[in-house]
Design a protein around this motif. Structure first.
Motif, PDB file in Angstrom:
ATOM      1  N   GLY A 137     -47.066  54.408 -11.782  1.00 38.19           N
ATOM      2  CA  GLY A 137     -46.745  55.818 -11.823  1.00 38.19           C
ATOM      3  C   GLY A 137     -46.272  56.340 -10.484  1.00 38.19           C
ATOM      4  O   GLY A 137     -45.756  55.603  -9.646  1.00 38.19           O
ATOM      5  N   LYS A 138     -46.480  57.627 -10.257  1.00 37.17           N
ATOM      6  CA  LYS A 138     -45.926  58.292  -9.085  1.00 37.17           C
ATOM      7  C   LYS A 138     -46.488  57.758  -7.774  1.00 37.17           C
ATOM      8  O   LYS A 138     -45.830  57.844  -6.730  1.00 37.17           O
ATOM      9  CB  LYS A 138     -46.184  59.800  -9.168  1.00 37.17           C
ATOM     10  CG  LYS A 138     -45.392  60.537 -10.238  1.00 37.17           C
ATOM     11  CD  LYS A 138     -45.721  62.022 -10.190  1.00 37.17           C
ATOM     12  CE  LYS A 138     -45.013  62.799 -11.280  1.00 37.17           C
ATOM     13  NZ  LYS A 138     -45.365  64.241 -11.250  1.00 37.17           N
ATOM     14  N   GLU A 139     -47.711  57.223  -7.792  1.00 38.16           N
ATOM     15  CA  GLU A 139     -48.313  56.736  -6.550  1.00 38.16           C
ATOM     16  C   GLU A 139     -47.560  55.538  -5.985  1.00 38.16           C
ATOM     17  O   GLU A 139     -47.644  55.254  -4.791  1.00 38.16           O
ATOM     18  CB  GLU A 139     -49.775  56.384  -6.799  1.00 38.16           C
ATOM     19  CG  GLU A 139     -50.563  56.121  -5.539  1.00 38.16           C
ATOM     20  CD  GLU A 139     -52.027  55.805  -5.807  1.00 38.16           C
ATOM     21  OE1 GLU A 139     -52.837  55.921  -4.873  1.00 38.16           O
ATOM     22  OE2 GLU A 139     -52.354  55.436  -6.943  1.00 38.16           O
ATOM     23  N   GLY A 140     -46.832  54.818  -6.850  1.00 33.78           N
ATOM     24  CA  GLY A 140     -46.059  53.680  -6.387  1.00 33.78           C
ATOM     25  C   GLY A 140     -46.770  52.351  -6.480  1.00 33.78           C
ATOM     26  O   GLY A 140     -46.206  51.324  -6.081  1.00 33.78           O
ATOM     27  N   LYS A 141     -48.002  52.325  -6.976  1.00 35.75           N
ATOM     28  CA  LYS A 141     -48.680  51.058  -7.233  1.00 35.75           C
ATOM     29  C   LYS A 141     -48.144  50.467  -8.534  1.00 35.75           C
ATOM     30  O   LYS A 141     -47.881  51.187  -9.494  1.00 35.75           O
ATOM     31  CB  LYS A 141     -50.187  51.257  -7.360  1.00 35.75           C
ATOM     32  CG  LYS A 141     -50.881  51.748  -6.116  1.00 35.75           C
ATOM     33  CD  LYS A 141     -52.363  51.981  -6.390  1.00 35.75           C
ATOM     34  CE  LYS A 141     -53.080  52.522  -5.154  1.00 35.75           C
ATOM     35  NZ  LYS A 141     -54.500  52.802  -5.441  1.00 35.75           N
ATOM     36  N   PRO A 177     -54.313  47.751  -6.564  1.00 30.02           N
ATOM     37  CA  PRO A 177     -53.002  47.169  -6.234  1.00 30.02           C
ATOM     38  C   PRO A 177     -52.368  47.859  -5.037  1.00 30.02           C
ATOM     39  O   PRO A 177     -52.602  49.052  -4.788  1.00 30.02           O
ATOM     40  CB  PRO A 177     -52.178  47.399  -7.504  1.00 30.02           C
ATOM     41  CG  PRO A 177     -53.178  47.571  -8.589  1.00 30.02           C
ATOM     42  CD  PRO A 177     -54.344  48.263  -7.943  1.00 30.02           C
ATOM     43  N   PRO A 178     -51.529  47.152  -4.289  1.00 30.18           N
ATOM     44  CA  PRO A 178     -50.808  47.788  -3.182  1.00 30.18           C
ATOM     45  C   PRO A 178     -49.673  48.670  -3.698  1.00 30.18           C
ATOM     46  O   PRO A 178     -49.190  48.488  -4.827  1.00 30.18           O
ATOM     47  CB  PRO A 178     -50.256  46.604  -2.401  1.00 30.18           C
ATOM     48  CG  PRO A 178     -50.073  45.533  -3.445  1.00 30.18           C
ATOM     49  CD  PRO A 178     -51.210  45.712  -4.412  1.00 30.18           C
ATOM     50  N   VAL A 179     -49.237  49.609  -2.886  1.00 26.00           N
ATOM     51  CA  VAL A 179     -48.045  50.404  -3.189  1.00 26.00           C
ATOM     52  C   VAL A 179     -46.820  49.511  -2.963  1.00 26.00           C
ATOM     53  O   VAL A 179     -46.645  48.949  -1.886  1.00 26.00           O
ATOM     54  CB  VAL A 179     -47.973  51.653  -2.311  1.00 26.00           C
ATOM     55  CG1 VAL A 179     -46.632  52.366  -2.489  1.00 26.00           C
ATOM     56  CG2 VAL A 179     -49.124  52.599  -2.638  1.00 26.00           C
ATOM     57  N   GLN A 180     -45.982  49.373  -3.999  1.00 24.72           N
ATOM     58  CA  GLN A 180     -44.836  48.466  -3.902  1.00 24.72           C
ATOM     59  C   GLN A 180     -43.510  49.100  -4.300  1.00 24.72           C
ATOM     60  O   GLN A 180     -42.478  48.434  -4.267  1.00 24.72           O
ATOM     61  CB  GLN A 180     -45.082  47.220  -4.768  1.00 24.72           C
ATOM     62  CG  GLN A 180     -46.178  46.315  -4.239  1.00 24.72           C
ATOM     63  CD  GLN A 180     -46.296  45.035  -5.021  1.00 24.72           C
ATOM     64  OE1 GLN A 180     -46.932  44.984  -6.070  1.00 24.72           O
ATOM     65  NE2 GLN A 180     -45.683  43.975  -4.512  1.00 24.72           N
ATOM     66  N   ILE A 181     -43.542  50.377  -4.668  1.00 30.77           N
ATOM     67  CA  ILE A 181     -42.302  51.048  -5.040  1.00 30.77           C
ATOM     68  C   ILE A 181     -42.448  52.524  -4.700  1.00 30.77           C
ATOM     69  O   ILE A 181     -43.563  53.068  -4.724  1.00 30.77           O
ATOM     70  CB  ILE A 181     -41.986  50.844  -6.548  1.00 30.77           C
ATOM     71  CG1 ILE A 181     -40.574  51.303  -6.873  1.00 30.77           C
ATOM     72  CG2 ILE A 181     -43.013  51.541  -7.430  1.00 30.77           C
ATOM     73  CD1 ILE A 181     -40.118  50.916  -8.280  1.00 30.77           C
ATOM     74  N   GLY A 182     -41.347  53.170  -4.363  1.00 29.65           N
ATOM     75  CA  GLY A 182     -41.385  54.569  -3.996  1.00 29.65           C
ATOM     76  C   GLY A 182     -41.464  55.472  -5.202  1.00 29.65           C
ATOM     77  O   GLY A 182     -40.560  56.274  -5.445  1.00 29.65           O
ATOM     78  N   ALA A 183     -42.534  55.336  -5.971  1.00 29.16           N
ATOM     79  CA  ALA A 183     -42.825  56.091  -7.193  1.00 29.16           C
ATOM     80  C   ALA A 183     -42.135  55.465  -8.402  1.00 29.16           C
ATOM     81  O   ALA A 183     -40.912  55.274  -8.411  1.00 29.16           O
ATOM     82  CB  ALA A 183     -42.430  57.556  -7.086  1.00 29.16           C
ATOM     83  N   ALA A 184     -42.942  55.107  -9.389  1.00 22.86           N
ATOM     84  CA  ALA A 184     -42.433  54.533 -10.639  1.00 22.86           C
ATOM     85  C   ALA A 184     -42.312  55.651 -11.666  1.00 22.86           C
ATOM     86  O   ALA A 184     -43.302  56.071 -12.253  1.00 22.86           O
ATOM     87  CB  ALA A 184     -43.379  53.438 -11.139  1.00 22.86           C
ATOM     88  N   LEU A 185     -41.103  56.135 -11.866  1.00 21.38           N
ATOM     89  CA  LEU A 185     -40.837  57.185 -12.844  1.00 21.38           C
ATOM     90  C   LEU A 185     -39.801  56.693 -13.840  1.00 21.38           C
ATOM     91  O   LEU A 185     -38.780  57.333 -14.099  1.00 21.38           O
ATOM     92  CB  LEU A 185     -40.353  58.466 -12.162  1.00 21.38           C
ATOM     93  CG  LEU A 185     -41.444  59.223 -11.409  1.00 21.38           C
ATOM     94  CD1 LEU A 185     -41.243  59.114  -9.916  1.00 21.38           C
ATOM     95  CD2 LEU A 185     -41.468  60.693 -11.833  1.00 21.38           C
ATOM     96  N   SER A 186     -40.082  55.547 -14.419  1.00 20.16           N
ATOM     97  CA  SER A 186     -39.193  54.936 -15.395  1.00 20.16           C
ATOM     98  C   SER A 186     -39.922  53.714 -15.932  1.00 20.16           C
ATOM     99  O   SER A 186     -41.089  53.475 -15.604  1.00 20.16           O
ATOM    100  CB  SER A 186     -37.853  54.534 -14.763  1.00 20.16           C
ATOM    101  OG  SER A 186     -38.051  53.597 -13.711  1.00 20.16           O
ATOM    102  N   THR A 187     -39.225  52.912 -16.721  1.00 19.07           N
ATOM    103  CA  THR A 187     -39.774  51.648 -17.210  1.00 19.07           C
ATOM    104  C   THR A 187     -38.993  50.511 -16.583  1.00 19.07           C
ATOM    105  O   THR A 187     -37.763  50.553 -16.512  1.00 19.07           O
ATOM    106  CB  THR A 187     -39.670  51.563 -18.735  1.00 19.07           C
ATOM    107  OG1 THR A 187     -40.313  52.701 -19.325  1.00 19.07           O
ATOM    108  CG2 THR A 187     -40.350  50.304 -19.261  1.00 19.07           C
ATOM    109  N   ALA A 188     -39.713  49.499 -16.115  1.00 18.15           N
ATOM    110  CA  ALA A 188     -39.061  48.329 -15.520  1.00 18.15           C
ATOM    111  C   ALA A 188     -38.395  47.493 -16.610  1.00 18.15           C
ATOM    112  O   ALA A 188     -38.665  47.654 -17.808  1.00 18.15           O
ATOM    113  CB  ALA A 188     -40.084  47.489 -14.771  1.00 18.15           C
TER     114      ALA A 188
END
Length: 586
Positions: A416-420, A452-463
Motif C-alpha cells: 500500500g501507500k507505505e511502500g512495503k 517487510p522493508p520499504v521497497q517502492i515509493g507507495a504501491a497504488l496499483s497492482t503489480a
C-alpha cells in the motif's frame, strides 16, 4: 497453426490479476520503437475513462436502438465505459463506433432499462454531491466491467444521481439489457453531506439519509439503523450516496462480484463485497443476490478500493482475497482463533470463502453467503490510519505455484501507500500481531519490529508477474521497479528499475505483453508527462518507446489509475475524453 485472437474480458487479464497477455505475437521488443510503432487512431468519448478497456473478438453486432447504421456484422470490439454513464462498443481495428449505450435516457428505448422511478431527468452524480473532487466533475461508471464469454453479456454498474446504483447485464451484440437490472441501492438525503473525520465516526452530526436497498448486515457500525422489519437488531445498510464503486467487477463460476469503498473518506461508509448468481440471468430468476460481506459492521471505514484493482481468486474459485483501507485505529480484541471480536477488518488483507450456512436473516459476523476465512493486518495499522497510509491502496496479486517452494507453495503479494511489499503465504495469511508482521519477508527494523522493508515509493496499483519477475510502478512520483523472489521465499530483490524517476501520482497498474515466455514488454502509464512507455521486460532500464517521442503520437490527459489494454498487436488507452489506440505502423 494460427494463434487465436486474444480476448481481454476482465481487469488485469485474469482472476489472479497477473497483468499479463502471454499470447501477443505481433508486438515485440524489436518492432515497438519510434520507427515502426505509433498512434493509429483516436475515438472521442463523452467522459473520462477510468475503467480498463475490454476486448472481445469476433462479436456479431446486431441492429437495434443503440447500434449505428451499417454497423451490423462481425467485428473485433473494444468496450469503453465513461464517467458520463455511457458504454461504447468500438471496432477494435478501425475505431468505428458500432453502438453506444447511455444509462441516462429516461425513455427506456427498445430493451434499454434505465428508468423505473418515472424520473424526468437522469444524470451522473456531480462530484460536489459526494463532497469529493477525486473524480470530477461527474461520477458514472468507474469500476471496470466484466464480460461473460459463455452468455455474451457484459456486467457493469453505472452510478446515477436520480437512480443511484444498479447492476446491469448488457447484450454485447447491441447494448441492450438482457435482464431487469438489479437495484443495488437508492439513497436520499435531507441535507448536505457532513465530512467524516478519521478520528471520530459517530460524534459528527449528519443529515438524515434514507436507504432503499436489499443489501445490509447486522451491526452497530457507522450509519446503522434499527432493522425496519422489526427484529429489534441494528443493521448497517448499503448507502448508495457514500459508497464508491472503484474496483473492477469479477465473474467466477456464474457469480458476479462487486465491491465498494468511499468518496474521499466521507461517511458513513464501509467496505462491501456483494455477489450475485447470474446462471439464469436471462431467464425467469434474473439476478440472484447470493451473498453480502461488510468489512466493518461494528465500526466504519475499511473501504475496498485498491486503486481500481480487483478481487483475486484461487485457481479453483474456492476463495478470494482483497485489501482494505483505513479504519479508526482501534486495536482489535482477538478471539480464541485470532480473529477480531468486533469483525472489523481495516487495513487488512482478507481471505473470503462461501458460507452456505447463512442467509439474510441468519448472518455470520460480517454478513451472509460469504465469510472471512483468514486475514492479515500489519502490526502498525494504527499509525497507517493516522497518516492516511492505506494498506489497501494497492491491489493484491496471486502468484502461480511455480513462484513458491515446498514450504510455501501458495504465495501472494500485497502493498500500500507505505511502500512495503508483503510476501504472504496464502495457506496462513498471518493474522494480527501488535509487535511483528507474520509474513514471509519480515525482517527486524530499526524500532525492533519484524516487518517487510520499504521497497517502492507507495504501491497504488497492482503489480504484474511475468517470467518469475514482479513489475510495479510507484504511485507517488517515483520509479518503476522489477523484483524477483529469493529461493528461500523470504525476500524480494530488485533487479532493475526505470531511468525515469517520476511517473507522476497514481499512474495505474502496469501491463506485460509477451509471446509465451519470450518477447516481454512492460507497459507503464505516465501521469507526469501524459504518456505511455514500453520497456523491455528483461531490463526495466531499457526503454523501447514512449508516446512523446514522435509528433502525432501524443496521448492526451491521462486519468489516475488508468490501465492500458494490450491485445492482438494494439495498445488501447482510455483518457479523460477519448480512447487512443497504438499499433505497428509498418
Amino acid at each position: 497453426m494460427a494463434t487465436p485472437p486474444v480476448n481481454v474480458l476482465t481487469y488485469h487479464y485474469d482472476t489472479a490479476s497477473s497483468g499479463v497477455n502471454s499470447n501477443e505475437i505481433l508486438l515485440t521488443p524489436a518492432n515497438v520503437n519510434v520507427a515502426s510503432f505509433g498512434k493509429q487512431f483516436t475515438v472521442s468519448v463523452d467522459g473520462a475513462v477510468y475503467a480498463q478497456p475490454l476486448i472481445y473478438t469476433g462479436v456479431t453486432i446486431t441492429a437495434g436502438v443503440n447500434t449505428n447504421a451499417g454497423a451490423a456484422g462481425v467485428h473485433d470490439v473494444v468496450f469503453v465505459a465513461t464517467e458520463h454513464d455511457s458504454l461504447y462498443a468500438i471496432d477494435a481495428n478501425t475505431g468505428t463506433l458500432l453502438w453506444k449505450r447511455t444509462f441516462l435516457d429516461t425513455t427506456n428505448p427498445g430493451s434499454n432499462v434505465n428508468n423505473t422511478f418515472n424520473a424526468t431527468e437522469i444524470v451522473p452524480v456531480p462530484s460536489y454531491d459526494v463532497g469529493s473532487g477525486q473524480i470530477s466533475p461527474e461520477i458514472g461508471i468507474t469500476g471496470t466491467p466484466v464480460i461473460d464469454q459463455g452468455s455474451n453479456l457484459l456486467y457493469v454498474s453505472p452510478r446515477r444521481k436520480k437512480q443511484s446504483m444498479r447492476l446491469h447485464a448488457i447484450n454485447i451484440a447491441d447494448g441492450t439489457d438482457a435482464a431487469n437490472p438489479f437495484l443495488i441501492g437508492d439513497t436520499t438525503s435531507s441535507s448536505r453531506s457532513n465530512f467524516l473525520s478519521l478520528c471520530c465516526l459517530w460524534c459528527n452530526p449528519r443529515g438524515k439519509e434514507t436507504n432503499n436497498t436489499r443489501i445490509y448486515v447486522y451491526g452497530c457500525g457507522d450509519g446503522s439503523v434499527l432493522d425496519p422489519t422489526g427484529t429489534g437488531n441494528r443493521i448497517v445498510q448499503f448507502n448508495a450516496l457514500r459508497q464508491h464503486q472503484r474496483c473492477a467487477l469479477s465473474l467466477v463460476s456464474n457469480n458476479v462480484y462487486v465491491q465498494w469503498a468511499s468518496h474521499g473518506d466521507n461517511g458513513p461508509y464501509h467496505g462491501w463485497v456483494v455477489v450475485w448468481n447470474v446462471a439464469d440471468v436471462k431467464g425467469s430468476t434474473g439476478f440472484q443476490l447470493k451473498g453480502v460481506l461488510n468489512t466493518s459492521p461494528n465500526n466504519g471505514l475499511a473501504g475496498i478500493w485498491e486503486s481500481g484493482g480487483r478481487l483475486v481468486f484461487e485457481p479453483d474459485g474456492s476463495a478470494f482475497y482483497f485489501a482494505s483501507g483505513n479504519g479508526t485505529g482501534a486495536v482489535p480484541t482477538l478471539d480464541s482463533n485470532g480473529f477480531p471480536t468486533n469483525a472489523n477488518y481495516e487495513n487488512s488483507l482478507v481471505k473470503v470463502v462461501a458460507d452456505s450456512t447463512t442467509n439474510a436473516l441468519n448472518q455470520n459476523f460480517n454478513g451472509w453467503g460469504l465469510k472471512v476465512a483468514d486475514y492479515f493486518m500489519p502490526y502498525n495499522f494504527a499509525s497507517l490510519d493516522l497518516s492516511d497510509l492505506d494498506f489497501g491502496a494497492g491491489g493484491p496479486l496471486l502468484l502461480p505455484d511455480s513462484a513458491g517452494n515446498m514450504s510455501h507453495p501458495h504465495l501472494m503479494i500485497a502493498g500500500g501507500k507505505e511502500g512495503k511489499i508483503y510476501l504472504i503465504s496464502r495457506d496462513n495469511l498471518g493474522g494480527f500481531n501488535p509487535t511483528d508482521d507474520n509474513v514471509l519477508n519480515a525482517i527486524l527494523n530499526s524500532s525492533g519490529h519484524r516487518t517487510p522493508p520499504v521497497q517502492i515509493g507507495a504501491a497504488l496499483s497492482t503489480a504484474a508477474f511475468f517470467n518469475n519477475t514482479i513489475y510495479w510502478v510507484s504511485g507517488q512520483s517515483d520509479r518503476a521497479n522489477a523484483y524477483v523472489i529469493n529461493s528461500a521465499k523470504t525476500a524480494l530483490i530488485m533487479t532493475s528499475q526505470t531511468a525515469i524517476n517520476d511517473f507522476g501520482d497514481y499512474p495505474g497498474s502496469v501491463i506485460v505483453s509477451a509471446n509465451g515466455s519470450t518477447a516481454g514488454i512492460v507497459w507503464v502509464m505516465d501521469r507526469r508527462a501524459n504518456q505511455i512507455h514500453a520497456y523491455d521486460a528483461t531490463n526495466f532500464a531499457t526503454e523501447l518507446w514512449n508516446s512523446g517521442q514522435m509528433s502525432g503520437d501524443d496521448l492526451g490527459s491521462v486519468v489516475k489509475f488508468a490501465v492500458p489494454t494490450v491485445a492482438n498487436g494494439k495498445v488501447y488507452v482510455g483518457t479523460n475524453n477519448s480512447l487512443v489506440v497504438y499499433g505497428l505502423t509498418i
